[in-house]
Structures are given as C-alpha cells and as structure tokens.
Motif scaffolding. Structure first.
Motif, PDB file in Angstrom:
ATOM      1  N   ALA A 107       0.827  -1.223   0.000  1.00  0.00           N
ATOM      2  CA  ALA A 107       0.000   0.000   0.000  1.00  0.00           C
ATOM      3  C   ALA A 107       0.853   1.262   0.000  1.00  0.00           C
ATOM      4  O   ALA A 107       0.499   2.264   0.612  1.00  0.00           O
ATOM      5  N   GLY A 108       1.994   1.212  -0.667  1.00  0.00           N
ATOM      6  CA  GLY A 108       2.844   2.394  -0.773  1.00  0.00           C
ATOM      7  C   GLY A 108       3.619   2.728   0.476  1.00  0.00           C
ATOM      8  O   GLY A 108       4.053   3.867   0.662  1.00  0.00           O
ATOM      9  N   ALA A 109       3.823   1.739   1.347  1.00  0.00           N
ATOM     10  CA  ALA A 109       4.551   1.985   2.598  1.00  0.00           C
ATOM     11  C   ALA A 109       5.968   2.465   2.307  1.00  0.00           C
ATOM     12  O   ALA A 109       6.671   1.901   1.472  1.00  0.00           O
ATOM     13  N   ALA A 110       6.358   3.532   2.979  1.00  0.00           N
ATOM     14  CA  ALA A 110       7.724   4.034   2.840  1.00  0.00           C
ATOM     15  C   ALA A 110       8.650   3.224   3.737  1.00  0.00           C
ATOM     16  O   ALA A 110       8.351   2.983   4.902  1.00  0.00           O
ATOM     17  N   VAL A 111       9.769   2.791   3.187  1.00  0.00           N
ATOM     18  CA  VAL A 111      10.754   2.039   3.966  1.00  0.00           C
ATOM     19  C   VAL A 111      11.516   3.053   4.825  1.00  0.00           C
ATOM     20  O   VAL A 111      12.043   4.036   4.299  1.00  0.00           O
ATOM     21  N   PRO A 112      11.576   2.868   6.137  1.00  0.00           N
ATOM     22  CA  PRO A 112      12.220   3.850   7.017  1.00  0.00           C
ATOM     23  C   PRO A 112      13.707   4.009   6.724  1.00  0.00           C
ATOM     24  O   PRO A 112      14.392   3.049   6.348  1.00  0.00           O
ATOM     25  N   SER A 113      14.210   5.221   6.934  1.00  0.00           N
ATOM     26  CA  SER A 113      15.616   5.498   6.640  1.00  0.00           C
ATOM     27  C   SER A 113      16.562   4.680   7.513  1.00  0.00           C
ATOM     28  O   SER A 113      17.636   4.285   7.058  1.00  0.00           O
ATOM     29  N   HIS A 114      16.183   4.389   8.758  1.00  0.00           N
ATOM     30  CA  HIS A 114      17.066   3.573   9.611  1.00  0.00           C
ATOM     31  C   HIS A 114      17.205   2.156   9.044  1.00  0.00           C
ATOM     32  O   HIS A 114      18.261   1.532   9.163  1.00  0.00           O
ATOM     33  N   TYR A 115      16.156   1.654   8.393  1.00  0.00           N
ATOM     34  CA  TYR A 115      16.249   0.336   7.759  1.00  0.00           C
ATOM     35  C   TYR A 115      17.200   0.391   6.566  1.00  0.00           C
ATOM     36  O   TYR A 115      18.040  -0.497   6.391  1.00  0.00           O
ATOM     37  N   THR A 116      17.079   1.455   5.777  1.00  0.00           N
ATOM     38  CA  THR A 116      17.983   1.619   4.632  1.00  0.00           C
ATOM     39  C   THR A 116      19.431   1.682   5.105  1.00  0.00           C
ATOM     40  O   THR A 116      20.324   1.110   4.482  1.00  0.00           O
ATOM     41  N   ASP A 117      19.668   2.366   6.225  1.00  0.00           N
ATOM     42  CA  ASP A 117      21.022   2.423   6.809  1.00  0.00           C
ATOM     43  C   ASP A 117      21.511   1.022   7.184  1.00  0.00           C
ATOM     44  O   ASP A 117      22.673   0.680   6.955  1.00  0.00           O
ATOM     45  N   GLN A 118      20.629   0.217   7.774  1.00  0.00           N
ATOM     46  CA  GLN A 118      21.008  -1.143   8.161  1.00  0.00           C
ATOM     47  C   GLN A 118      21.359  -1.982   6.932  1.00  0.00           C
ATOM     48  O   GLN A 118      22.329  -2.748   6.953  1.00  0.00           O
ATOM     49  N   VAL A 119      20.579  -1.838   5.872  1.00  0.00           N
ATOM     50  CA  VAL A 119      20.885  -2.577   4.637  1.00  0.00           C
ATOM     51  C   VAL A 119      22.204  -2.079   4.065  1.00  0.00           C
ATOM     52  O   VAL A 119      23.022  -2.866   3.584  1.00  0.00           O
ATOM     53  N   GLY A 120      22.455  -0.772   4.151  1.00  0.00           N
ATOM     54  CA  GLY A 120      23.731  -0.223   3.692  1.00  0.00           C
ATOM     55  C   GLY A 120      24.912  -0.806   4.456  1.00  0.00           C
ATOM     56  O   GLY A 120      25.953  -1.119   3.868  1.00  0.00           O
ATOM     57  N   GLN A 121      24.759  -0.971   5.773  1.00  0.00           N
ATOM     58  CA  GLN A 121      25.824  -1.582   6.573  1.00  0.00           C
ATOM     59  C   GLN A 121      26.042  -3.035   6.175  1.00  0.00           C
ATOM     60  O   GLN A 121      27.181  -3.509   6.095  1.00  0.00           O
ATOM     61  N   LEU A 122      24.944  -3.749   5.908  1.00  0.00           N
ATOM     62  CA  LEU A 122      25.050  -5.138   5.444  1.00  0.00           C
ATOM     63  C   LEU A 122      25.792  -5.187   4.117  1.00  0.00           C
ATOM     64  O   LEU A 122      26.690  -6.019   3.924  1.00  0.00           O
ATOM     65  N   CYS A 123      25.444  -4.282   3.208  1.00  0.00           N
ATOM     66  CA  CYS A 123      26.118  -4.241   1.909  1.00  0.00           C
ATOM     67  C   CYS A 123      27.607  -3.964   2.068  1.00  0.00           C
ATOM     68  O   CYS A 123      28.435  -4.592   1.396  1.00  0.00           O
ATOM     69  N   SER A 124      27.946  -3.043   2.954  1.00  0.00           N
ATOM     70  CA  SER A 124      29.370  -2.748   3.192  1.00  0.00           C
ATOM     71  C   SER A 124      30.104  -3.980   3.697  1.00  0.00           C
ATOM     72  O   SER A 124      31.203  -4.301   3.236  1.00  0.00           O
ATOM     73  N   ARG A 125      29.479  -4.675   4.634  1.00  0.00           N
ATOM     74  CA  ARG A 125      30.110  -5.870   5.209  1.00  0.00           C
ATOM     75  C   ARG A 125      30.301  -6.958   4.165  1.00  0.00           C
ATOM     76  O   ARG A 125      31.301  -7.690   4.186  1.00  0.00           O
ATOM     77  N   LEU A 126      29.342  -7.068   3.221  1.00  0.00           N
ATOM     78  CA  LEU A 126      29.406  -8.112   2.196  1.00  0.00           C
ATOM     79  C   LEU A 126      30.047  -7.636   0.896  1.00  0.00           C
ATOM     80  O   LEU A 126      30.077  -8.366  -0.089  1.00  0.00           O
ATOM     81  N   ALA A 127      30.556  -6.403   0.883  1.00  0.00           N
ATOM     82  CA  ALA A 127      31.173  -5.797  -0.302  1.00  0.00           C
ATOM     83  C   ALA A 127      30.213  -5.769  -1.492  1.00  0.00           C
ATOM     84  O   ALA A 127      30.569  -6.117  -2.611  1.00  0.00           O
ATOM     85  N   LEU A 128      28.972  -5.351  -1.220  1.00  0.00           N
ATOM     86  CA  LEU A 128      27.950  -5.228  -2.258  1.00  0.00           C
ATOM     87  C   LEU A 128      27.564  -3.761  -2.417  1.00  0.00           C
ATOM     88  O   LEU A 128      27.728  -2.954  -1.511  1.00  0.00           O
ATOM     89  N   ARG A 129      27.039  -3.441  -3.570  1.00  0.00           N
ATOM     90  CA  ARG A 129      26.492  -2.108  -3.797  1.00  0.00           C
ATOM     91  C   ARG A 129      25.027  -2.108  -3.393  1.00  0.00           C
ATOM     92  O   ARG A 129      24.374  -3.143  -3.415  1.00  0.00           O
TER      93      ARG A 129
END
Length: 91
Positions: A54-76
């Motif tokens: 229903a168009g839910a916005a993904v919270p910025s803190h979640y995006t930050d967590q995914v960004g940290q996961l990507c950094s740890r796994l060397a992903l973009r």
C-alpha cells in the motif's frame, strides 16, 4: 528471462515483511556463496516506496542497516528512486 539475457545478471527475489522491509537475515541468506557454480552477488536493490504494501515508505534507519550489510558483504546498494520523493514526504 529477459534481464538475464539482456543484462547478464540474475535476480534473486526475497519476500518482504508486511511493512515493506526485508529481514536482514533473509537478505544475507540470499547472497550466493563465493563458488564458481553460483552467480556472484554484486548489488542489493530496494524499492521505496513499496507498492505491494500500500505504498509503505521504507524507514531510513532500515535503509542504513541494509547499507551496513552491503558494506560488510562488499555489495552495492541501489534504492529505486522512482518514488523517492513520495517516500521522503511520507517519512
């Protein structure tokens, strides 16, 4: 099929939660091991806002967590910007 043949990439869809996020453990589990028999992961792509929720916005803190996961796994990390302004207003 078309993405694989046109862009030489393989997508691995991961089911989302009711709020539009994807469990970090599920994202990490979807990344194939470093093995020549599997495609090599290079990127995690998120959609914001999530049309299936229903168009839910993904919270910025979640995006930050995914960004940290990507950094740890060397992903973009790619965040779909088609609805980015709508998400910014909702946050």
């Amino acid at each position: 099929g078309h993405l694989s043949s046109l862009a030489s990439c393989v997508m691995t869809p991961v089911p989302n939660q009711d709020d539009g996020t994807i469990a970090l453990a599920d994202l990490e589990a979807a990344v194939c091991p470093d093995d020549p028999h599997y495609p090599r992961a290079r990127m995690i792509a998120l959609e914001n806002t999530h049309g299936g929720c229903a168009g839910a916005a993904v919270p910025s803190h979640y995006t930050d967590q995914v960004g940290q996961l990507c950094s740890r796994l060397a992903l973009r990390l790619h965040i779909d910007g088609a609805r980015l302004l709508n998400a910014a207003v909702a946050l």
